[in-house]
Design a protein around this motif. Structure first.
Motif, PDB file in Angstrom:
ATOM      1  N   THR A 288       0.816  -1.205   0.000  1.00  0.00           N
ATOM      2  CA  THR A 288       0.000   0.000   0.000  1.00  0.00           C
ATOM      3  C   THR A 288       0.852   1.257   0.000  1.00  0.00           C
ATOM      4  N   LEU A 299     -15.203   8.350  -1.572  1.00  0.00           N
ATOM      5  CA  LEU A 299     -14.476   7.101  -1.758  1.00  0.00           C
ATOM      6  C   LEU A 299     -14.517   6.678  -3.219  1.00  0.00           C
ATOM      7  N   ALA A 303     -11.251   6.111  -5.506  1.00  0.00           N
ATOM      8  CA  ALA A 303     -11.062   4.837  -6.205  1.00  0.00           C
ATOM      9  C   ALA A 303     -10.806   5.058  -7.685  1.00  0.00           C
ATOM     10  N   LEU A 313     -10.876  -0.297  -1.176  1.00  0.00           N
ATOM     11  CA  LEU A 313     -10.543   0.743  -0.201  1.00  0.00           C
ATOM     12  C   LEU A 313     -11.253   0.488   1.126  1.00  0.00           C
ATOM     13  N   ASN A 317      -9.033  -0.315   4.555  1.00  0.00           N
ATOM     14  CA  ASN A 317      -9.053   0.708   5.599  1.00  0.00           C
ATOM     15  C   ASN A 317     -10.067   0.431   6.710  1.00  0.00           C
ATOM     16  N   LEU A 331      -5.833   7.422   4.132  1.00  0.00           N
ATOM     17  CA  LEU A 331      -6.317   6.157   3.599  1.00  0.00           C
ATOM     18  C   LEU A 331      -5.179   5.371   2.973  1.00  0.00           C
ATOM     19  N   ILE A 333      -3.882   3.027   0.051  1.00  0.00           N
ATOM     20  CA  ILE A 333      -4.207   2.802  -1.358  1.00  0.00           C
ATOM     21  C   ILE A 333      -3.399   1.603  -1.836  1.00  0.00           C
TER      22      ILE A 333
END
Length: 454
Positions: A288, A299, A303, A313, A317, A331, A333
């Protein structure tokens, strides 16, 4: 400098035929032992016994959970206690690939604290595993982490890229996570291992007559936690009764023994059982990077930006409500092991969509990685709360519709009771064409909520 063919394994690998592994040319195996202070790999002792029986060199790693609890020292002692009494040919390894909300300085200090405690508690030297992007972006220079040998992951043919902590120095390189090895029925991490990862690095590799160093403690009879029972099914047995007898679950016995139908076991069948109720955890490494939520972000838009999915996601998370993210939130990724996020998707496709029963603009936007505002604007919708079943909407989306042109075919969401045949009839399309368009391998297996091109 000598180089050795290695693999690293965890319970994800399943049952392993160690004779076949050894005959394939593998020389070293690194086994996951533990994570945090809550998880011990259920295959640890089985893998250890099998690898040692066929002359493989063995090492162990601990998957580290950064943060305030459990502390690095607690995790270090948990790791050493997990492998107490086992012979290690390699330095004891910290698997370091999570951030835990810490800054680079604090994160690096926690790694060093863990490595020091393992050394003090076990008496054995230590090493660290991470991947290139993590080493380049999340670690702090100058605190002494570079003193510990590095096992680096980077899936590339040319070798690992340099990083600020170790430069281009490393003692092992994980170059594939999709390798195939005889004796293992799963994709396997492949490694090249050099002298510096062995506990006695004054020689190319410890000689056969030289005993590998041993972690203090006794391993006599397997404990309830780590022992394995081989149970022969008797007349009248069920998985439920066997699970109850050994304080485990039907699911765990079924998973360990690859039983597809728990109601079908037979007299004389030998089952492998780990006594004591414990969840079998199948974890693959997820590399990540991080992103700080900005004003106006959703979100869905995040994305789309990183060419991933809302679901990915959410899972990464631990988001209980994907509609509740806040400015400044950090966050994770997903990336590949080189740390590359996919390039933001810039190409958009215009599709038509037929509103289904239960749809809202919000749910439609989430399915197609777009926004309610975009759908409202394109379709001149005056009241976003008023859409009706059967309404045709134009949607701009990043979903690749495989060169269907700007006016792509419609997308349909499978409803309860649908079959491919009745969907084909509903849209007046050929059944076989529907199968081919959607790369369906089993036409009898479609599920509610699945998106089909029609």
């Amino acid at each position: 400098m000598a180089v050795y063919r290695g693999i690293d394994v965890s319970n994800w690998s399943g049952t392993i035929d160690w004779r076949a592994v050894a005959e394939s040319g593998v020389e070293v195996v690194i086994i996951q032992a533990s994570e945090g202070t809550f998880y011990r790999d259920p295959y640890l002792h089985e893998y250890y016994d099998g690898a040692k029986a066929y002359g493989l060199k063995v090492g162990f790693y601990h998957f580290f959970n950064p943060g305030s609890s459990p502390t690095p020292q607690e995790q270090a002692r948990y790791f050493v206690d997990t492998i107490r009494g086992l012979d290690s040919d390699l330095k004891l390894i910290l698997d370091f690939e999570q951030i835990g909300g810490l800054d680079n300085y604090e994160l690096t200090l926690q790694a060093i604290e863990f490595l020091r405690e393992v050394k003090e508690y076990s008496g054995l030297d230590t090493a660290i595993y991470t991947y290139t992007y993590f080493a380049q972006h999340y670690l702090y220079e100058g605190l002494g982490l570079s003193e510990y040998p590095l096992w680096i992951a980077q899936l590339s043919e040319g070798g690992p890229s340099p990083n600020p902590i170790w430069g281009d120095r490393y003692v092992a390189w994980q170059y594939s996570d999709t390798g195939r090895v005889r004796g293992i029925n799963a994709s396997t991490d492949l490694d090249l291992i050099y002298d510096g990862l062995f506990l006695d690095d004054s020689e190319d590799v410890p000689k056969e007559e030289k005993k590998p160093q041993k972690i203090p403690g006794d391993r006599q009879n397997p404990s309830i936690q780590s022992g394995i029972i081989y149970y022969t099914v008797q007349a009248g047995d069920t998985l439920s009764s066997i699970a109850q007898k050994y304080d485990t679950t039907v699911h765990e016995i079924a998973v360990i023994n690859s039983i597809s139908n728990p109601n079908l076991i037979y007299v004389g069948q030998v089952l492998k059982i780990y006594p004591g109720n414990r969840v079998i955890k199948k974890r693959r490494k997820i590399f990540t990077t991080t992103y700080i939520v900005q004003s106006g972000d959703t979100l869905t838009s995040i994305a789309m930006k990183f060419d991933t999915t809302v679901q990915a996601l959410e899972g990464l998370n631990d988001l209980p409500n994907p509609n509740l993210i806040y400015v400044g939130e950090v966050l994770k990724i997903p990336t590949d092991s080189r740390g590359n996020t996919a390039a933001p998707s810039t190409r958009q496709y215009m599709i038509t969509y037929i509103v289904q029963n239960g749809d809202t603009l919000s749910s439609i936007a989430a399915k197609f990685n777009t926004t309610v505002q975009s759908i409202v604007s394109i379709n001149n919708i005056s009241n976003p709360n008023l859409i009706y079943t059967g309404q045709i909407l134009k949607i701009e989306t990043s979903i690749n519709t495989e060169n269907r042109g700007e006016n792509s075919s419609s997308l349909y969401i499978v409803q309860k009771g649908d079959t491919l045949i009745n969907i084909a009839k509903k849209f007046g399309v050929n059944y076989k064409e529907l199968v081919e368009k959607n790369d369906i391998t089993n036409p009898n297996l479609i599920y509610v909520g699945e998106v089909l091109r029609v």
